[in-house]
Design a protein around this motif. Structure first.
Motif, PDB file in Angstrom:
ATOM      1  N   ARG A  10       0.821  -1.200   0.000  1.00 53.94           N
ATOM      2  CA  ARG A  10       0.000   0.000   0.000  1.00 53.94           C
ATOM      3  C   ARG A  10       0.860   1.258   0.000  1.00 53.94           C
ATOM      4  O   ARG A  10       2.044   1.213   0.309  1.00 53.94           O
ATOM      5  N   VAL A  11       0.207   2.365  -0.342  1.00 51.53           N
ATOM      6  CA  VAL A  11       0.812   3.685  -0.300  1.00 51.53           C
ATOM      7  C   VAL A  11      -0.006   4.505   0.684  1.00 51.53           C
ATOM      8  O   VAL A  11      -1.230   4.564   0.577  1.00 51.53           O
ATOM      9  N   ASN A  30       4.410  -5.949   1.379  1.00 49.06           N
ATOM     10  CA  ASN A  30       4.258  -7.075   2.292  1.00 49.06           C
ATOM     11  C   ASN A  30       4.318  -6.606   3.756  1.00 49.06           C
ATOM     12  O   ASN A  30       4.989  -7.198   4.591  1.00 49.06           O
ATOM     13  N   ASP A  31       3.629  -5.515   4.012  1.00 46.54           N
ATOM     14  CA  ASP A  31       3.506  -4.908   5.353  1.00 46.54           C
ATOM     15  C   ASP A  31       4.806  -4.304   5.883  1.00 46.54           C
ATOM     16  O   ASP A  31       4.891  -3.948   7.046  1.00 46.54           O
ATOM     17  N   GLU A  32       5.824  -4.165   5.056  1.00 40.47           N
ATOM     18  CA  GLU A  32       7.105  -3.597   5.479  1.00 40.47           C
ATOM     19  C   GLU A  32       7.303  -2.236   4.812  1.00 40.47           C
ATOM     20  O   GLU A  32       7.156  -2.106   3.593  1.00 40.47           O
TER      21      GLU A  32
END
Length: 82
Positions: A10-11, A30-32
């Protein structure tokens, strides 16, 4: 009650008015948190900070495209007369 679906890629649009004054995007994969691109209205510069050791050119280009899509290019003028 609707439950939000978690998106691992996401942004996120962010703003800062403490240490620096401006707006930018954080890019997560990937959530990082892998990169931040920021428009500093006080210093009148745009910067990229990377949090992952290696980022492909293709991914960096996508990050820059996301920044250009979400964040106005023009700096905000500040009135220094108080």
């Amino acid at each position: 009650m609707n439950k939000l679906k978690e998106n691992k890629d996401r942004v996120i649009i962010t703003s800062d008015v403490n240490e620096r004054d401006g707006i930018g995007v954080e890019i997560y994969q990937n959530d990082e948190l892998i990169a931040e691109i920021f428009r500093d209205d006080t210093e009148r510069i745009r910067t990229i900070r990377v949090f992952k050791k290696n980022i492909s050119l293709e991914l960096m280009e996508k990050c820059i495209q996301a920044f250009k899509k979400e964040i106005p290019w023009e700096f905000i003028e500040h009135d220094n007369t108080d």
